[in-house]
Design an enzyme around this catalytic site. Sequence first.
Site, short mmCIF file in Angstrom:
data_model
loop_
_atom_site.label_atom_id
_atom_site.label_comp_id
_atom_site.label_asym_id
_atom_site.label_seq_id
_atom_site.Cartn_x
_atom_site.Cartn_y
_atom_site.Cartn_z
N CYS A 1 0.83 -1.20 0.00
CA CYS A 1 0.00 0.00 0.00
C CYS A 1 0.87 1.26 0.00
O CYS A 1 1.53 1.55 -0.98
CB CYS A 1 -0.97 -0.04 1.18
SG CYS A 1 -2.39 1.08 0.98
N HIS B 1 -3.70 -5.44 1.38
CA HIS B 1 -3.44 -5.71 2.79
C HIS B 1 -3.96 -7.10 3.15
O HIS B 1 -4.85 -7.64 2.49
CB HIS B 1 -4.17 -4.69 3.67
CG HIS B 1 -3.56 -3.34 3.68
ND1 HIS B 1 -2.34 -3.06 4.25
CD2 HIS B 1 -4.03 -2.15 3.19
CE1 HIS B 1 -2.08 -1.77 4.12
NE2 HIS B 1 -3.08 -1.19 3.49
#
Length: 490
Positions: A333, A435
């Site tokens: 991310c 994630h």
Amino acid sequence: MSRTPAVMVQGTGSNVGKSLIVAGLCRLLANRGMAVRPFKPQNMSNNAAVTADGGEIGRAQALQAMGCRVPLSVHMNPVLLKPETDTGAQIIVQGKRFGTMRAREYGKQKAELLPRVLESFSRLEAECDILLVEGAGSPAEINLRAGDIANMGFAEAADLPVILCGDIDRGGVIASVVGTHAVLEPSEQDRIKGFFINRFRGDVSLFDDGMREIEARTGWAGLGVIPWFADANKLPAEDALDLSHGQGDGSIRIAVPVISRIANFDDLDPLRMEPGVTLELIGPGTPLPGDADMVLLPGSKSTIGDLAFFKEQGWDIDLKAHHRRGGHILGVCGGYQMLGKTISDPDGIEGTPGTVEGLGYLDVDTVLTPDKSVVEADGTHIPTGAPVSGYEIHIGRTHGPDSASPLMHLQSLNSPARPDGAISADGRVCGTYLHGLFTDDRFRKAFLAGFGTVSDLAYSRRIDTVLDDLAAHLETAFDVEALMRIAENR
């Protein structure tokens, strides 16, 4: 008309173990056959979980929902504050981005959010046998009492009884409980029906006199002394302050620089539990180790600010040496965005509008955009062909030549399959927006096999077992029947 039994667990301070106790009580009551729901009116954390309908809640409420054996709901945590700077935070209301505010601005706004919070509470009331509500921080923070929706303000609005948690491990627990009583208004003192002491090491009978002193000085009933629960560190942490500096003694060494606004750091938990992995968290001012097999750049709530922080520590120089020695790099991310050539913020979402240079290991560029991607996703890890599942929670779009060699193929509900991430030309640097990927046993096993390590860890099953162990731990130390009477007499 009778109301759904409910009780609120407040604490003498932050990090006294409220979240863990509520998770354990959720599992304890669920094991008794009850329909239980967790609720936290206001939370502050950059460790968020994604609900099936694309909302965000605090990671602690996700763990508590797992304790209840129910799906996540945005109504379990209707207000989530995600700090972006020392004085400002992104505000999530009922799962969706509400805006970004400075602390003083939010202080004026929060009372206006109370109807939304009460709406979420009522929705959960309608679907369960009992609600376990967690406060935030402490009701003793009377300087924050005006417009409060996190502790006594919410307890009064929902007419909830309260029990108070004190942490003996940090010292001064008698003073913290009695001191809390001293600063509360009489009506708030009366709302607290009992207290318990958490994290006691050794013979709990040694605190019998302490319990009697607190009872005499407050008039509150003692509900138990909870012994230290050694496996608490196997459960996902909500606060970055709970991150330990390292774990394991495995053959693979993974170094993680702890950036200032680290987010969704529970990505690291499955690696921390792997016997074949040594996970080392590198704090500010400490160089990245020269013998790491991989450097993992984690998620960030403020990518441009954390990129500057990364460089201030000299980690960019360490990372260059790591790569030159043949080391691997993975960015997740915000960490993925940092690995690119540039990060642009034309709308000033993270601060002053402009473009900054990234670390340059991936030939991609990121543009931060106001729209936010919050979705669960399943797919395939392209280098190994392993299935993978997780979630996305980010702003920004990343594209460039290395995007033509994606790390994943992903699929989300009601959206077409898409590539995700990038792999460098030399194959040693990669990034992804996904994630939770290491939570997936299938992916983690294949990923670690690439480093010559066999993984037999069933991560989710391990967490479920620890929750059952925590419930059994509480059964022997906590007066659950008294808790039920308190909840039923609201």
